[in-house]
Design a protein around this motif. Sequence first.
Motif, PDB file in Angstrom:
ATOM      1  N   LYS A  23     -29.901  33.137  55.457  1.00 13.38           N
ATOM      2  CA  LYS A  23     -28.525  32.661  55.619  1.00 13.38           C
ATOM      3  C   LYS A  23     -28.519  31.557  56.683  1.00 13.38           C
ATOM      4  O   LYS A  23     -29.272  31.619  57.636  1.00 13.38           O
ATOM      5  N   ASP A  24     -27.712  30.571  56.494  1.00  9.02           N
ATOM      6  CA  ASP A  24     -27.604  29.420  57.397  1.00  9.02           C
ATOM      7  C   ASP A  24     -28.835  28.520  57.357  1.00  9.02           C
ATOM      8  O   ASP A  24     -29.078  27.752  58.284  1.00  9.02           O
TER       9      ASP A  24
ATOM     10  N   ASP B 218     -24.796  29.711  50.493  1.00 12.86           N
ATOM     11  CA  ASP B 218     -25.528  30.963  50.303  1.00 12.86           C
ATOM     12  C   ASP B 218     -25.335  31.497  48.890  1.00 12.86           C
ATOM     13  O   ASP B 218     -25.583  32.658  48.607  1.00 12.86           O
TER      14      ASP B 218
ATOM     15  N   LYS C 277     -23.189  24.436  54.435  1.00 16.67           N
ATOM     16  CA  LYS C 277     -23.978  25.653  54.248  1.00 16.67           C
ATOM     17  C   LYS C 277     -23.696  26.244  52.870  1.00 16.67           C
ATOM     18  O   LYS C 277     -22.553  26.294  52.430  1.00 16.67           O
TER      19      LYS C 277
END
Length: 144
Positions: free
Chosen positions: A46-47, A57, A55
Amino acid sequence: MPLWNIYHPVDAYTAEEKQEMAKRITDMYYVLPRFYVGVLFHEQPKDSFFMGGQKRDDFVRIRLDHFARHMSSDAERTTNWLKRADEAIAPFVRDRGYHYELHIGETPRELWLIDGIHPPRANTAAEQRWKSENQPSPFGPEEG
């Protein structure tokens, strides 16, 4: 060799789902020795994945490299391979709501070795032996 690199969010796929996706991908290449087909899964924390500076996901990026065979026409590329590849991965990507991108690169055959051996040409006796034995082995000029 087709080599698929699949970049995906952490925990997007279980070990069993990865195995099933790799099998579906390998099955697409029925004319090649099965050991030619490589599938690598790359979890993206994540990130760590950004598109357009934002970003993401919910995104899966797939790069596949073809060495063993090259597509001879635009129709073959768009109608056959991209469609077949998209269908093979659909249950794991599109059907799960992931946004995704798929891209095929073709590397010249002359720049490819397996265990130090230039692989045999397509549809030769040596390639058929590699396919039946599912492993590379030396061969003479008369075979491949």
